[in-house]
Design a protein around this motif. Structure first.
Motif, short mmCIF file in Angstrom:
data_model
loop_
_atom_site.label_atom_id
_atom_site.label_comp_id
_atom_site.label_asym_id
_atom_site.label_seq_id
_atom_site.Cartn_x
_atom_site.Cartn_y
_atom_site.Cartn_z
N ALA A 22 0.85 -1.26 0.03
CA ALA A 22 0.18 -0.17 0.05
C ALA A 22 0.94 1.17 -0.06
N SER A 25 2.59 1.67 -3.66
CA SER A 25 1.26 2.17 -4.42
C SER A 25 1.12 3.58 -4.21
N ASN A 40 -9.45 9.93 -4.38
CA ASN A 40 -10.37 9.05 -5.06
C ASN A 40 -10.64 7.85 -4.03
N ASP A 41 -11.85 7.16 -4.45
CA ASP A 41 -12.17 5.97 -3.87
C ASP A 41 -10.76 4.82 -3.45
N ALA A 42 -10.09 4.78 -4.50
CA ALA A 42 -8.88 3.72 -4.17
C ALA A 42 -7.72 4.43 -3.33
N LEU A 43 -7.60 5.52 -3.50
CA LEU A 43 -6.54 6.26 -2.76
C LEU A 43 -7.20 6.17 -1.35
N LYS A 44 -8.37 6.47 -0.96
CA LYS A 44 -9.05 6.11 0.39
C LYS A 44 -8.57 4.99 0.83
N GLY A 45 -8.87 3.77 0.33
CA GLY A 45 -8.68 2.52 0.75
C GLY A 45 -7.27 2.41 1.07
N ALA A 46 -6.34 2.55 0.25
CA ALA A 46 -4.77 2.60 0.39
C ALA A 46 -4.34 3.39 1.72
N LYS A 49 -5.40 1.80 5.03
CA LYS A 49 -4.97 0.50 5.33
C LYS A 49 -3.66 0.87 6.29
#
Length: 59
Positions: A22, A25, A40-46, A49
């Motif tokens: 993570a 990435s 964005n949503d993908a960045l929010k998830g990383a 974590k």
């Protein structure tokens, strides 16, 4: 979308591989390194974590 500055504040030594991936990435890898990215949503998830390893500021 908003832009955010993400700064790594802690090491990934003795962290699970998923957290190391993570950080990689996000474009980080060394303490005090910063990147500016579109939020964005993908960045929010990383970020979620590895929230204990990074500092997030809205620009």
């Amino acid at each position: 979308m908003a832009r955010v500055r993400i700064t790594q504040v802690s090491s990934t030594i003795k962290r699970p591989l998923s957290q190391k991936n993570a950080i990689k990435s996000l474009g980080l890898g060394k303490i005090n390194r910063s990147v500016e990215l579109e939020y964005n949503d993908a960045l929010k998830g990383a970020i979620n974590k590895v929230q204990h390893l990074v500092k997030v500021e809205e620009i």
